[in-house]
Design a protein around this motif. Structure first.
Motif, short mmCIF file in Angstrom:
data_model
loop_
_atom_site.label_atom_id
_atom_site.label_comp_id
_atom_site.label_asym_id
_atom_site.label_seq_id
_atom_site.Cartn_x
_atom_site.Cartn_y
_atom_site.Cartn_z
N ALA A 163 0.81 -1.22 0.00
CA ALA A 163 0.00 0.00 0.00
C ALA A 163 0.84 1.26 0.00
CB ALA A 163 -0.94 -0.01 1.19
N ASP A 164 1.97 1.26 0.71
CA ASP A 164 2.80 2.46 0.83
C ASP A 164 4.04 2.42 -0.05
OD1 ASP A 164 4.10 0.45 2.18
OD2 ASP A 164 4.27 1.52 4.08
N GLU A 193 -1.85 1.51 -2.98
CA GLU A 193 -3.17 2.14 -2.83
C GLU A 193 -3.18 3.38 -1.96
OE1 GLU A 193 -5.76 -0.11 0.27
OE2 GLU A 193 -4.70 -1.67 -0.85
N SER A 194 -2.26 3.49 -1.00
CA SER A 194 -2.24 4.66 -0.13
C SER A 194 -1.31 5.78 -0.64
CB SER A 194 -1.83 4.27 1.29
OG SER A 194 -0.46 3.87 1.32
N VAL A 195 -0.53 5.51 -1.67
CA VAL A 195 0.46 6.47 -2.14
C VAL A 195 -0.18 7.74 -2.71
CG1 VAL A 195 2.35 6.87 -3.76
CG2 VAL A 195 2.24 4.73 -2.47
N SER A 219 -2.75 9.45 -1.95
CA SER A 219 -3.20 10.39 -0.92
C SER A 219 -2.04 10.91 -0.07
CB SER A 219 -4.23 9.72 -0.01
OG SER A 219 -3.68 8.58 0.62
N THR A 220 -1.00 10.10 0.09
CA THR A 220 0.15 10.49 0.91
C THR A 220 1.17 11.30 0.13
OG1 THR A 220 -0.14 8.40 2.10
CG2 THR A 220 1.86 9.64 2.56
N TYR A 221 1.36 10.92 -1.14
CA TYR A 221 2.32 11.60 -2.01
C TYR A 221 1.60 12.01 -3.30
CZ TYR A 221 5.77 9.54 1.14
OH TYR A 221 6.50 9.16 2.26
N HIS A 273 9.63 1.78 -0.88
CA HIS A 273 8.72 2.59 -0.07
C HIS A 273 8.69 4.00 -0.67
CE1 HIS A 273 6.83 4.62 3.27
NE2 HIS A 273 6.58 3.44 3.82
#
Length: 342
Positions: free
Chosen positions: A25-26, A72-74, A76-78, A132
Motif C-alpha cells: 500500500a505504501d 493504494e495509499s500512495v 493520498s500520501t504523495y 517505499h
C-alpha cells in the motif's frame, strides 16, 4: 524477471529468476532504467563485515527509473507522484519519522531503522523494484538533461561526495585522496560547487590523475609526491578527504594536513586504520567520518547535475553483463563508476 542477488556464502553476484514484485500500500513499483555498481557491495562478500542477513536479496543501491505502479495509499500520501514519473531511489531508506533521533535533526543518512535498498533488502539489479514511497525522489528533469545512468550515480557516487563536502568553505585548499568513482566527483564539487581555491588530487594511477586535471584539479600527483608538491608551491592543505580509507592513504592525509586542519574519511577500504596519536595531537587535527547523504541533499545533487556543474566519470554496460562488471569492480579494473543499463 532476471535479477542479480547476494546469496549467503557466495563469492560474487548470483544470477537468479524471481517474480516481478508487487507494491504494498505504501510502496511504488519502479521500472529500472539504470543501476550503478558500488564498491560498498563488496562488504557482503567480506567475511570481516558483520551483518545479520541470512536470506538472499537483490543487490544494487544506485537506481533510476520510472514509476509504473502506485500502492493504494500512495496517491493520498504523495499526491505529486504519478505513473511514468522519472525518479531516483534514495536507497539509504531512512524512516523519516519526526520521532527518530537522527531523521528529526536532518541526519537521515544515519538512520538505521531499515536496511538500505540493495544492501540488505531488494535493490536495483533487476528490471523492476518495489520501493517505499518515502525513498523516492523525482528527478524533475528530462532524460536528455539528466540521462538515466547519470541519475543513477547521483544517488551515491555523487551524493556521498557532496555530503562529505557539506562544510567545505570557499577559498580553502583541498586534498582529494583517491580519484575513483567518488573522488572524481569530489574534485568537481570542491571546485565548481563549493568554491575551493586549490584542489589537489592524489592517486596511484596516471590515467586517473589526468582525469582529475581534465575536470578541474589544480594539481594531480601520486601520494609519494605530495610532500614535495606542497613544499615547492607553498601550499597548506585545509581539508583532506580520504576516498580510499586504508592505512596508507589515511597516514598520507594525516601527514600532509596543516595544523588544525580537518581530515574526513569517506572510503571504507579497510575495517580499521591506525591513528598515530602523537603526530595528530601535535597538529590538533580534526578527524571526521562521513556516510552517504540525506534525501534533501540528493534533491540538491540533481539540481547540480541538471546545471552541469559536475561531470561524473561513467562507464555503461548492458544489464546482461552484470556478472562481468561486478568482477571488474572487485578486481579494481574500472576507472570510474560502472552503470548497468536496461
Amino acid at each position: 524477471m532476471t535479477a542479480y542477488r547476494w546469496f549467503p556464502g557466495a563469492q560474487t553476484l548470483t544470477k537468479a529468476e524471481v517474480a516481478v514484485p508487487e507494491p504494498a500500500a505504501d510502496e511504488v513499483l519502479v521500472k529500472i532504467l539504470a543501476a550503478g555498481m558500488c564498491h560498498s557491495d563488496m562488504l557482503y562478500y567480506d567475511t570481516s563485515f558483520q551483518h545479520t542477513k541470512t536470506k538472499p536479496f537483490i543487490m544494487g543501491h544506485e537506481g533510476a527509473g520510472e514509476i509504473i505502479a502506485l500502492g493504494e495509499s500512495v496517491p493520498s500520501t504523495y499526491p505529486d507522484f504519478h505513473l511514468n514519473q522519472y525518479v531516483v531511489i534514495h536507497a539509504r531508506n531512512p524512516c523519516l519519522l519526526s520521532t527518530c533521533p537522527v531523521c528529526s535533526i536532518d541526519a537521515d543518512n544515519l538512520c538505521a531503522r531499515y536496511f538500505p535498498c540493495g544492501l540488505g533488502i531488494d535493490g536495483s539489479y533487476a528490471p523492476y523494484m518495489v520501493v517505499h514511497a518515502r525513498a523516492i525522489v523525482p528527478v524533475n528533469a528530462t532524460k536528455d538533461e539528466i540521462p538515466p545512468p547519470l541519475a543513477a550515480v547521483s544517488t551515491d557516487a555523487v551524493l556521498t561526495s557532496y555530503h562529505a563536502m557539506k562544510d567545505l568553505r570557499a577559498g580553502e585548499t583541498v586534498l582529494v585522496m583517491g580519484i575513483g568513482g567518488l573522488g572524481i566527483n569530489a574534485v568537481q564539487i570542491a571546485k565548481n560547487v563549493k568554491g575551493a581555491q586549490i584542489v589537489i588530487a592524489a592517486d596511484l594511477r596516471d590515467e586517473m590523475l589526468q582525469e582529475a586535471l581534465e575536470v578541474g584539479a589544480d594539481y594531480a600527483v601520486k601520494p609519494e609526491d605530495l610532500g614535495s608538491l606542497l613544499y615547492n608551491h607553498g601550499l597548506n592543505v585545509d581539508t583532506a578527504y580520504d576516498f580510499v580509507g586504508v592505512g596508507s592513504t589515511f597516514k598520507s592525509v594525516l601527514e600532509h594536513i596543516r595544523p588544525r586542519g580537518t581530515v574526513i574519511i569517506v572510503g571504507l577500504g579497510a575495517t580499521c586504520v591506525e591513528l598515530p596519536l602523537v603526530p595528530v595531537t601535535r597538529k590538533e587535527v580534526t578527524v571526521k567520518s562521513s556516510l552517504w547523504g540525506t534525501k534533501k541533499e540528493l534533491e540538491e545533487v540533481l539540481v547540480i547535475l541538471k546545471d552541469k556543474k559536475i561531470r561524473p566519470l561513467i562507464e555503461t554496460r548492458h544489464f546482461v553483463h552484470a556478472l562481468e562488471a561486478f568482477e571488474d569492480l572487485k578486481n579494481s579494473r574500472l576507472k570510474g563508476r560502472v552503470v548497468m543499463v536496461l
